[in-house]
Design an enzyme around this catalytic site. Structure first.
Site, PDB file in Angstrom:
ATOM      1  N   GLN A 214      -5.830  -7.983  12.952  1.00  0.00           N
ATOM      2  CA  GLN A 214      -5.815  -6.587  13.410  1.00  0.00           C
ATOM      3  C   GLN A 214      -7.213  -6.121  13.788  1.00  0.00           C
ATOM      4  O   GLN A 214      -8.174  -6.330  13.060  1.00  0.00           O
ATOM      5  CB  GLN A 214      -5.241  -5.671  12.317  1.00  0.00           C
ATOM      6  CG  GLN A 214      -5.221  -4.195  12.695  1.00  0.00           C
ATOM      7  CD  GLN A 214      -6.437  -3.440  12.185  1.00  0.00           C
ATOM      8  OE1 GLN A 214      -6.976  -3.759  11.134  1.00  0.00           O
ATOM      9  NE2 GLN A 214      -6.891  -2.441  12.924  1.00  0.00           N
TER      10      GLN A 214
ATOM     11  N   TYR B  16      -9.589  -2.806  15.482  1.00  0.00           N
ATOM     12  CA  TYR B  16      -9.756  -1.450  16.012  1.00  0.00           C
ATOM     13  C   TYR B  16     -10.613  -1.555  17.261  1.00  0.00           C
ATOM     14  O   TYR B  16     -11.286  -2.568  17.477  1.00  0.00           O
ATOM     15  CB  TYR B  16     -10.475  -0.565  14.984  1.00  0.00           C
ATOM     16  CG  TYR B  16      -9.658  -0.223  13.770  1.00  0.00           C
ATOM     17  CD1 TYR B  16      -8.570   0.630  13.855  1.00  0.00           C
ATOM     18  CD2 TYR B  16     -10.010  -0.720  12.518  1.00  0.00           C
ATOM     19  CE1 TYR B  16      -7.838   0.961  12.722  1.00  0.00           C
ATOM     20  CE2 TYR B  16      -9.284  -0.391  11.383  1.00  0.00           C
ATOM     21  CZ  TYR B  16      -8.203   0.456  11.489  1.00  0.00           C
ATOM     22  OH  TYR B  16      -7.484   0.781  10.382  1.00  0.00           O
TER      23      TYR B  16
ATOM     24  N   THR C 136      -4.875  -1.457  16.569  1.00  0.00           N
ATOM     25  CA  THR C 136      -4.488  -0.180  15.957  1.00  0.00           C
ATOM     26  C   THR C 136      -5.202   0.945  16.687  1.00  0.00           C
ATOM     27  O   THR C 136      -6.433   0.965  16.757  1.00  0.00           O
ATOM     28  CB  THR C 136      -4.865  -0.159  14.469  1.00  0.00           C
ATOM     29  OG1 THR C 136      -4.222  -1.259  13.832  1.00  0.00           O
ATOM     30  CG2 THR C 136      -4.420   1.133  13.809  1.00  0.00           C
TER      31      THR C 136
ATOM     32  N   LYS D 285      -0.287  -0.826  17.499  1.00  0.00           N
ATOM     33  CA  LYS D 285       0.118  -0.143  16.261  1.00  0.00           C
ATOM     34  C   LYS D 285      -0.333   1.316  16.309  1.00  0.00           C
ATOM     35  O   LYS D 285      -1.474   1.597  16.691  1.00  0.00           O
ATOM     36  CB  LYS D 285      -0.541  -0.855  15.061  1.00  0.00           C
ATOM     37  CG  LYS D 285      -0.281  -0.225  13.705  1.00  0.00           C
ATOM     38  CD  LYS D 285      -0.765  -1.152  12.601  1.00  0.00           C
ATOM     39  CE  LYS D 285      -0.577  -0.573  11.218  1.00  0.00           C
ATOM     40  NZ  LYS D 285      -1.596   0.401  10.841  1.00  0.00           N
TER      41      LYS D 285
ATOM     42  N   ASP E  17       6.207   1.332  10.428  1.00  0.00           N
ATOM     43  CA  ASP E  17       5.567   1.355   9.115  1.00  0.00           C
ATOM     44  C   ASP E  17       5.298   2.781   8.701  1.00  0.00           C
ATOM     45  O   ASP E  17       5.147   3.669   9.525  1.00  0.00           O
ATOM     46  CB  ASP E  17       4.295   0.494   9.086  1.00  0.00           C
ATOM     47  CG  ASP E  17       3.153   1.065   9.904  1.00  0.00           C
ATOM     48  OD1 ASP E  17       2.507   2.006   9.430  1.00  0.00           O
ATOM     49  OD2 ASP E  17       2.899   0.553  11.010  1.00  0.00           O
ATOM     50  N   GLY E  18       5.307   2.988   7.374  1.00  0.00           N
ATOM     51  CA  GLY E  18       5.083   4.315   6.813  1.00  0.00           C
ATOM     52  C   GLY E  18       6.200   4.692   5.866  1.00  0.00           C
ATOM     53  O   GLY E  18       7.343   4.898   6.284  1.00  0.00           O
ATOM     54  N   GLY E  19       5.895   4.745   4.580  1.00  0.00           N
ATOM     55  CA  GLY E  19       6.825   5.289   3.599  1.00  0.00           C
ATOM     56  C   GLY E  19       7.868   4.333   3.059  1.00  0.00           C
ATOM     57  O   GLY E  19       8.730   4.739   2.282  1.00  0.00           O
ATOM     58  N   ILE E  20       7.796   3.053   3.431  1.00  0.00           N
ATOM     59  CA  ILE E  20       8.798   2.095   2.923  1.00  0.00           C
ATOM     60  C   ILE E  20       8.509   1.820   1.442  1.00  0.00           C
ATOM     61  O   ILE E  20       7.429   1.345   1.076  1.00  0.00           O
ATOM     62  CB  ILE E  20       8.737   0.761   3.713  1.00  0.00           C
ATOM     63  CG1 ILE E  20       9.034   0.970   5.198  1.00  0.00           C
ATOM     64  CG2 ILE E  20       9.662  -0.294   3.069  1.00  0.00           C
ATOM     65  CD1 ILE E  20      10.472   1.188   5.567  1.00  0.00           C
ATOM     66  N   ARG E  21       9.480   2.125   0.590  1.00  0.00           N
ATOM     67  CA  ARG E  21       9.285   1.928  -0.853  1.00  0.00           C
ATOM     68  C   ARG E  21      10.438   1.149  -1.496  1.00  0.00           C
ATOM     69  O   ARG E  21      10.408   0.866  -2.685  1.00  0.00           O
ATOM     70  CB  ARG E  21       9.164   3.287  -1.576  1.00  0.00           C
ATOM     71  CG  ARG E  21       8.022   4.168  -1.081  1.00  0.00           C
ATOM     72  CD  ARG E  21       6.661   3.615  -1.478  1.00  0.00           C
ATOM     73  NE  ARG E  21       5.569   4.493  -1.051  1.00  0.00           N
ATOM     74  CZ  ARG E  21       4.914   4.380   0.110  1.00  0.00           C
ATOM     75  NH1 ARG E  21       5.218   3.407   0.955  1.00  0.00           N
ATOM     76  NH2 ARG E  21       3.947   5.210   0.433  1.00  0.00           N
TER      77      ARG E  21
ATOM     78  N   GLY F 276       2.472  -1.089   3.541  1.00  0.00           N
ATOM     79  CA  GLY F 276       1.054  -0.980   3.201  1.00  0.00           C
ATOM     80  C   GLY F 276       0.861  -0.784   1.711  1.00  0.00           C
ATOM     81  O   GLY F 276       0.681  -1.732   0.946  1.00  0.00           O
TER      82      GLY F 276
END
Ligand SMILES: Cc1cc2nc3c(=O)[nH]c(=O)nc-3n(C[C@H](O)[C@H](O)[C@H](O)COP(=O)(O)O)c2cc1C
Length: 393
Positions: free
Chosen positions: A131, A133, A159, A257, A312-316, A335
């Site tokens: 990844q 930047y 990203t 991303k 992606d974001g908030g997967i628990r 993450g």
């Protein structure tokens, strides 16, 4: 690192153990978020607004197929590790994430701000995506991506969603430029309350040096995180033509991303993206943007099968993965979940998190009466009115 510490049954338990084990400033670096934390919280809360269609109770499939592929790599479940700078979380570091993901049969993204050389990470998990930047000169970017390619990286993730938001209402951890005597004295009170953490590092040869080796030149002293952050802040943001240039020079599987808008998804495809991740950087960037899962259906629609769509974001939990796949994602990236696992129990904790998600995906598929993740569709999920918060316009 081999460990006998106990298996945990949920990601939430991994988080609790990480909080108990890590010095407060390191734990707070994982909480991250920006400003008031509206987006950070919404990323998780939005999944609770989605409900499942009532489960079937007979004619259920005896086995479920969770396998898919991302950026040309076959993976055993539709979850990969999102790139994160895992500085100081655990001595296993990115090599531990590589081991945990390899054992789980899946891929990982390695952040260019990671603490271990890409060569060492790729050796442990060859299903590696590097990844980047948009930071430094084009020559530097070519040098960094070529190094990753030489090391065996199979894909590039660029990203784009970072606008240098600073400040969070719960306070930012004071991270030293490097761990010298002054920093040690300042951090000592935190270390005393977390002896297991300090012991783990000391038995691995010393405290983290907080450098970012993949942003430097092999053979030379690795730059510090803050040194490179300064370089990044001074780099003018890229145009879509710049992204097309990067795609061209990389030549292989390429993910953009940080896409939250259908129009940006289409531009990313025009620039040659083979995959996009619907993401708001885990709520760490512009606060007040809606949860990434709210943007997923609109973006997936706009992409129309022309590129792989990840979220992606908030997967628990496994059922969150199933909701995302039902609404158009090919797979998800996680993450914090694996960072908590890593903090709690090194590479075994990373593996544990993926096992928890695998179990959750499998039991959800069983209840929904599906024998493969490819059978999931929006019909499996009850989406309330206004869920997208106007994002589809
Ligand atoms: C501590 C931390 C560091 C991160 N570092 C990076 C990074 O270096 N590069 C990147 O593309 N995303 C980075 N991210 C964002 C993650 O890749 C991912 O988008 C986000 O964590 C997903 O949300 P989740 O934590 O709720 O799963 C970071 C996130 C966290 C929490």
């Amino acid at each position: 690192m081999a460990s006998t510490r106990e298996w945990f049954e949920t990601v939430e338990e991994a988080r609790r153990r990480a909080r108990r084990r890590l010095p407060r400033s390191v734990y707070m670096a994982l909480v991250a978020g920006s400003e008031k934390g509206v987006t950070l919280q919404d990323n998780v809360a939005a999944f609770s607004e989605l409900r499942f269609a009532p489960p079937h109770i007979a004619d259920l499939p005896a086995a479920r197929d969770l396998a898919t592929s991302v950026l040309g790599q076959d993976i055993a479940l539709p979850v990969i590790a999102s790139p994160t700078g895992v500085q100081a979380v655990h001595p296993d570091g990115e090599v531990g994430v590589a081991r945990g993901t390899a054992e789980a049969g899946t891929a990982m993204g390695l952040s260019s701000f990671g603490s271990m050389p890409v060569e060492a990470v790729a050796e442990v998990n060859p299903k590696l995506f590097f990844q980047l930047y948009w930071s430094g000169s084009k020559d530097q970017m070519v040098q960094r991506t070529e190094r990753a390619r030489q090391a065996g990286a199979k894909g590039l993730i660029v990203t784009l969603d970072w606008s240098f938001s600073n400040g969070r209402d719960w306070g930012s951890p004071a991270i030293p430029e490097k761990i010298d005597l002054r920093a040690l004295i300042r951090l000592a009170p935190e270390g005393i309350t977390r002896p297991g953490y300090v012991r783990d590092w000391l038995t691995h040869g010393g405290l983290p040096d907080l450098t970012v080796p993949n942003m430097g030149v092999p053979g030379e002293q690795a730059p510090t995180f803050f040194g490179v952050y300064g370089e990044w802040m001074q780099t003018p943001p890229p145009s879509w033509d710049d992204i097309a240039w990067l795609r061209e020079q990389w030549g292989g599987p390429f993910m953009v991303k940080g896409v939250m808008r259908p129009d940006d998804a289409r531009r990313a495809i025009d620039a040659g993206a083979t995959a996009i991740s619907v993401s708001n950087h885990g709520g760490n960037n512009l606060d007040g943007t809606p949860a990434s899962i709210r943007a997923l259906p609109g973006v997936a629609d706009a992409v129309g099968g022309q590129a792989e769509v990840l979220l992606d974001g908030g997967i628990r939990r496994g059922s969150d993965v199933v909701k995302a796949v039902a609404l158009g994602a090919r797979a998800v990236m996680i993450g914090r979940a694996y960072l908590w696992g890593l903090a709690a129990n090194g590479s075994a904790g990373v593996r544990n998190v993926f096992d928890v998600l695998r179990g959750g995906i499998d039991s959800t598929l069983l209840a929904l009466g599906h024998s493969a993740i490819s059978e999931l569709s929006p019909d499996d999920v009850i989406v309330p009115a206004e869920f997208s918060r106007g994002l589809h316009k």
